[in-house]
Structures are given as C-alpha cells and as structure tokens.
Design an enzyme around this catalytic site. Structure first.
Site, PDB file in Angstrom:
ATOM      1  N   HIS A  62       0.918  -1.151   0.000  1.00  0.00           N
ATOM      2  CA  HIS A  62       0.000   0.000   0.000  1.00  0.00           C
ATOM      3  C   HIS A  62       0.948   1.190   0.000  1.00  0.00           C
ATOM      4  O   HIS A  62       1.310   1.707   1.051  1.00  0.00           O
ATOM      5  CB  HIS A  62      -0.863   0.037   1.263  1.00  0.00           C
ATOM      6  CG  HIS A  62      -2.067  -0.849   1.220  1.00  0.00           C
ATOM      7  ND1 HIS A  62      -3.063  -0.683   0.295  1.00  0.00           N
ATOM      8  CD2 HIS A  62      -2.447  -1.894   2.001  1.00  0.00           C
ATOM      9  CE1 HIS A  62      -4.009  -1.587   0.505  1.00  0.00           C
ATOM     10  NE2 HIS A  62      -3.652  -2.341   1.525  1.00  0.00           N
ATOM     11  N   LYS A  93      -6.536  -0.599  -5.388  1.00  0.00           N
ATOM     12  CA  LYS A  93      -8.011  -0.626  -5.451  1.00  0.00           C
ATOM     13  C   LYS A  93      -8.551   0.573  -6.223  1.00  0.00           C
ATOM     14  O   LYS A  93      -9.330   1.377  -5.709  1.00  0.00           O
ATOM     15  CB  LYS A  93      -8.634  -0.685  -4.062  1.00  0.00           C
ATOM     16  CG  LYS A  93      -8.254  -1.926  -3.271  1.00  0.00           C
ATOM     17  CD  LYS A  93      -9.018  -2.036  -1.963  1.00  0.00           C
ATOM     18  CE  LYS A  93      -8.694  -3.275  -1.169  1.00  0.00           C
ATOM     19  NZ  LYS A  93      -7.376  -3.252  -0.534  1.00  0.00           N
ATOM     20  N   PHE A  94      -8.152   0.680  -7.485  1.00  0.00           N
ATOM     21  CA  PHE A  94      -8.687   1.742  -8.341  1.00  0.00           C
ATOM     22  C   PHE A  94     -10.203   1.590  -8.422  1.00  0.00           C
ATOM     23  O   PHE A  94     -10.722   0.473  -8.473  1.00  0.00           O
ATOM     24  CB  PHE A  94      -8.099   1.611  -9.761  1.00  0.00           C
ATOM     25  CG  PHE A  94      -6.631   1.919  -9.855  1.00  0.00           C
ATOM     26  CD1 PHE A  94      -6.157   3.217  -9.716  1.00  0.00           C
ATOM     27  CD2 PHE A  94      -5.711   0.905 -10.092  1.00  0.00           C
ATOM     28  CE1 PHE A  94      -4.800   3.501  -9.827  1.00  0.00           C
ATOM     29  CE2 PHE A  94      -4.355   1.181 -10.203  1.00  0.00           C
ATOM     30  CZ  PHE A  94      -3.905   2.485 -10.061  1.00  0.00           C
ATOM     31  N   ASP A  96     -12.305   4.668  -9.868  1.00  0.00           N
ATOM     32  CA  ASP A  96     -12.912   5.841 -10.510  1.00  0.00           C
ATOM     33  C   ASP A  96     -13.242   5.586 -11.991  1.00  0.00           C
ATOM     34  O   ASP A  96     -13.093   4.472 -12.484  1.00  0.00           O
ATOM     35  CB  ASP A  96     -11.959   7.040 -10.354  1.00  0.00           C
ATOM     36  CG  ASP A  96     -12.701   8.346 -10.149  1.00  0.00           C
ATOM     37  OD1 ASP A  96     -13.653   8.599 -10.899  1.00  0.00           O
ATOM     38  OD2 ASP A  96     -12.312   9.105  -9.240  1.00  0.00           O
ATOM     39  N   ILE A  97     -13.641   6.631 -12.688  1.00  0.00           N
ATOM     40  CA  ILE A  97     -13.886   6.508 -14.128  1.00  0.00           C
ATOM     41  C   ILE A  97     -12.555   6.254 -14.839  1.00  0.00           C
ATOM     42  O   ILE A  97     -11.486   6.613 -14.332  1.00  0.00           O
ATOM     43  CB  ILE A  97     -14.567   7.766 -14.714  1.00  0.00           C
ATOM     44  CG1 ILE A  97     -13.687   9.017 -14.542  1.00  0.00           C
ATOM     45  CG2 ILE A  97     -15.944   7.969 -14.110  1.00  0.00           C
ATOM     46  CD1 ILE A  97     -14.127  10.195 -15.399  1.00  0.00           C
ATOM     47  N   ASN A  99     -10.876   7.519 -17.309  1.00  0.00           N
ATOM     48  CA  ASN A  99      -9.965   8.623 -17.619  1.00  0.00           C
ATOM     49  C   ASN A  99      -9.125   9.023 -16.403  1.00  0.00           C
ATOM     50  O   ASN A  99      -7.919   9.288 -16.521  1.00  0.00           O
ATOM     51  CB  ASN A  99     -10.774   9.816 -18.140  1.00  0.00           C
ATOM     52  CG  ASN A  99      -9.889  10.951 -18.615  1.00  0.00           C
ATOM     53  OD1 ASN A  99      -9.095  10.778 -19.534  1.00  0.00           O
ATOM     54  ND2 ASN A  99      -9.998  12.091 -17.966  1.00  0.00           N
ATOM     55  N   ARG A 239      -0.823  -8.995   8.837  1.00  0.00           N
ATOM     56  CA  ARG A 239      -0.458  -8.994  10.257  1.00  0.00           C
ATOM     57  C   ARG A 239      -0.116 -10.363  10.804  1.00  0.00           C
ATOM     58  O   ARG A 239       0.728 -10.469  11.698  1.00  0.00           O
ATOM     59  CB  ARG A 239      -1.596  -8.333  11.065  1.00  0.00           C
ATOM     60  CG  ARG A 239      -1.619  -6.829  10.906  1.00  0.00           C
ATOM     61  CD  ARG A 239      -2.917  -6.227  11.411  1.00  0.00           C
ATOM     62  NE  ARG A 239      -4.017  -6.500  10.482  1.00  0.00           N
ATOM     63  CZ  ARG A 239      -5.272  -6.065  10.648  1.00  0.00           C
ATOM     64  NH1 ARG A 239      -5.580  -5.354  11.736  1.00  0.00           N
ATOM     65  NH2 ARG A 239      -6.203  -6.328   9.753  1.00  0.00           N
TER      66      ARG A 239
HETATM   67  O1  S5P Z   1     -11.262  -7.767   0.889  1.00  0.00           O
HETATM   68  C1  S5P Z   1     -10.105  -7.433   1.126  1.00  0.00           C
HETATM   69  C2  S5P Z   1      -9.217  -7.071   0.105  1.00  0.00           C
HETATM   70  C3  S5P Z   1      -7.907  -6.721   0.430  1.00  0.00           C
HETATM   71  S1  S5P Z   1      -6.805  -6.448  -0.880  1.00  0.00           S
HETATM   72  N1  S5P Z   1      -9.630  -7.440   2.402  1.00  0.00           N
HETATM   73  C4  S5P Z   1      -8.351  -7.080   2.727  1.00  0.00           C
HETATM   74  O2  S5P Z   1      -7.989  -7.169   3.906  1.00  0.00           O
HETATM   75  N2  S5P Z   1      -7.485  -6.660   1.742  1.00  0.00           N
HETATM   76  C5  S5P Z   1      -6.105  -6.202   2.055  1.00  0.00           C
HETATM   77  O3  S5P Z   1      -5.375  -7.324   2.537  1.00  0.00           O
HETATM   78  C6  S5P Z   1      -5.996  -5.123   3.117  1.00  0.00           C
HETATM   79  O4  S5P Z   1      -5.970  -3.831   2.529  1.00  0.00           O
HETATM   80  C7  S5P Z   1      -4.665  -5.446   3.789  1.00  0.00           C
HETATM   81  O5  S5P Z   1      -3.593  -4.856   3.098  1.00  0.00           O
HETATM   82  C8  S5P Z   1      -4.547  -6.953   3.645  1.00  0.00           C
HETATM   83  C9  S5P Z   1      -4.984  -7.736   4.871  1.00  0.00           C
HETATM   84  O6  S5P Z   1      -4.109  -7.492   5.926  1.00  0.00           O
HETATM   85  P1  S5P Z   1      -4.143  -8.354   7.274  1.00  0.00           P
HETATM   86  O7  S5P Z   1      -3.155  -7.689   8.147  1.00  0.00           O
HETATM   87  O8  S5P Z   1      -5.550  -8.274   7.826  1.00  0.00           O
HETATM   88  O9  S5P Z   1      -3.764  -9.771   6.891  1.00  0.00           O
END
Ligand code: S5P
Length: 267
Positions: A62, A93-94, A96-97, A99, A239
């Site tokens: 991220h 996680k785009f 938007d539209i 463009n 985590r």
């Molecule tokens: O539905 C989702 C999609 C994503 S990409 N749920 C999520 O938790 N994520 C991402 O996966 C979230 O943004 C984070 O970076 C990771 C989960 O992290 P954790 O520490 O809970 O394993």
C-alpha cells in the site's frame, strides 16, 4: 475450474505471460504466499521484503501509507524483487472513471505502472475502468503487467456480494489478456459457467491468518488451509506474518500450510 491442476501445468497452458511467470515462481519457490507488507516507513518495508523475500511469490504494497515515500522506495523494492524473485502487487483498489484511473495508474508521484507488476481495481463504475487500465498496459513498453478485480471483500458487511461479485467476474472475462484473476474469499465457481473451460483466472485470497479470527474494524479471517480448500490459489497475509514475534518463522509456517494444502488438492 483449474484448481485441481498443478501450477506447473497452469503455467504451461496460460495465455497471460504474467500469470505464467507467477505460476512458475510458485513452483520454483514452493510457495503461494503473498505478503501484505503494510508497514509505514521505507526502511521497515525494505527490511521486511529482504528478510521474507525468499519465502514469498508476491509482495503486496500500500504505497500511499508510507510516511517517507521517495525514489529510493521504488529502487529498493525493484532491486529486492529481482534479488529474491518475487512480483510486486500494489493494492491500489482503483475505483474511478477510466480517464481518471489511467492518470492515477501511469502518473502522479507514484507512477505505479512503472514498478508494480499487478494492481487491483473495483468495478463499481462499470467496465470502463478495465478498458482504461488495459489501454495503458497495451500501449506501454513493459510486458509483464496484470490486473486483479476485487470481486469480494473480507470485511463484515461488505457489499461486494451476489450480483456485484457476478458482475466482477463477467467484466474480468471481457478482458482476459490483462485481467489475470480476482481477489475473493473462495473459488466462486458458481459464477463461472462451465462452457468456458479454457479460462484460467487466478484466485487471490486475502483475510488469511492462522491465529486470529479478525480485528476490531470488521476484518474476518480464514486459515491458509480453509482458503486453499475453498479454491484459493494465492494467500494474502499481512499482520499474521509481519506482526508475529518472529516474522521469518511465521512466513515459513504460512508457506508450509499453503503449500501442503495445494499439494493435497491437485490431481
Ligand atoms: O477484501 C479485502 C481485500 C484486500 S486487498 N480485504 C483485505 O484485507 N485486503 C487487504 O489485505 C488489506 O488492505 C490489507 O492490506 C490486507 C490484509 O491485511 P491483514 O493484516 O488483515 O492480513
């Protein structure tokens, strides 16, 4: 469904070069772990990537949570991705539209298309977003770039269910050259009709944790074993690994659990 085929077989058959690379890497490293490296300084991120790189196939970032993002962040990530042989997935996680999203993907200070092999997107605004990102990929001179569609979400009360999830998959199938798969909690075979057996969309599953059920903000976890039994191909864990007392031991534990479950399900 392709979930009973080996990654080696899927690597051989796949049309998308990035998907072929990913499956081959998984076989080579005997790992289907995607590390969600949600750390907030460049040093911490690069240090984690260097120590855990040998055990993972993809490093998920991220990039906008870093307090000190700069050119060295990207140089460091790129160097480590070569040193340890992993792909980089920017969890942008785009949404938007088309463009706008094209500019967010190519430009800005982050220049995500330059360095991230994989990015993800939501289809809230319809297929135009995929069209726009695909155009950037096809017009660019970098061959290994791919998209994942966020077909479901792990958090409690998620609205990405039912017809939304089905629409995500339908849109993925409109762009098979650049959409390599989707992020989902399970295989979603009920939404994929069986006529199209030449398709092989890769399932990335987030919300994976061996020792916790969730967090105070509604995150919901499953284990590597249940995720693989449900038809996941690649396990995204954050985590559970980086916040463990010993992250190297933890990543090895997730790798073994994921790989054992993968071995158990292939023909
Ligand atoms: O539905 C989702 C999609 C994503 S990409 N749920 C999520 O938790 N994520 C991402 O996966 C979230 O943004 C984070 O970076 C990771 C989960 O992290 P954790 O520490 O809970 O394993």
């Amino acid at each position: 469904s392709k979930s009973r085929l080996s990654f080696a077989k899927r690597a051989e058959q796949h049309r998308n070069p990035l998907a072929r690379h990913l499956f081959a890497l998984a076989e080579k490293k005997q790992s289907n772990v995607v590390l969600s490296a949600d750390l907030t300084t460049t040093n911490d991120l690069l240090d984690l990537a260097d120590r855990l790189g040998p055990y993972i196939v993809v490093l998920k970032t991220h990039i906008d949570i870093l307090s000190d993002f700069n050119d060295d962040t990207i140089a460091g990530l790129t160097e480590l991705s070569k040193k340890h042989d992993f792909l980089i997935f920017e969890d942008r996680k785009f949404v938007d539209i088309g463009n706008t999203v094209q500019k967010q993907y190519k430009g800005g200070v982050l220049r995500i298309h330059d360095w991230a092999h994989i990015v993800n997107l939501s289809v809230l605004a319809g297929p135009g977003i995929v069209h726009a990102l695909e155009e950037t990929i096809k017009n660019g001179d970098i061959s290994e770039r791919g998209l994942l569609i966020l077909a479901e979400m792990t958090s409690k009360g998620s609205l990405a269910t039912g017809s939304y999830t089905k629409a995500s998959i339908d849109i993925a199938r409109m762009y098979p050259e650049t959409v390599m798969g989707w992020v989902a909690t399970r295989e979603l075979s009920q939404f994929v009709d069986s006529k199209t057996d030449d398709e092989d969309f890769v399932v990335f599953t987030t919300g994976v944790n061996i020792s916790s059920q969730g967090d105070t903000f509604g995150q919901q976890y499953q284990t590597p074993t249940t995720a693989m039994a449900g038809g996941s191909d690649f396990l995204i864990a954050g985590r559970g690994i980086y916040a463990a007392a010993d992250p190297v031991a933890a990543v090895q534990e997730y790798r073994k659990a994921g790989w054992d479950a993968y071995k158990a399900r292939i023909e």
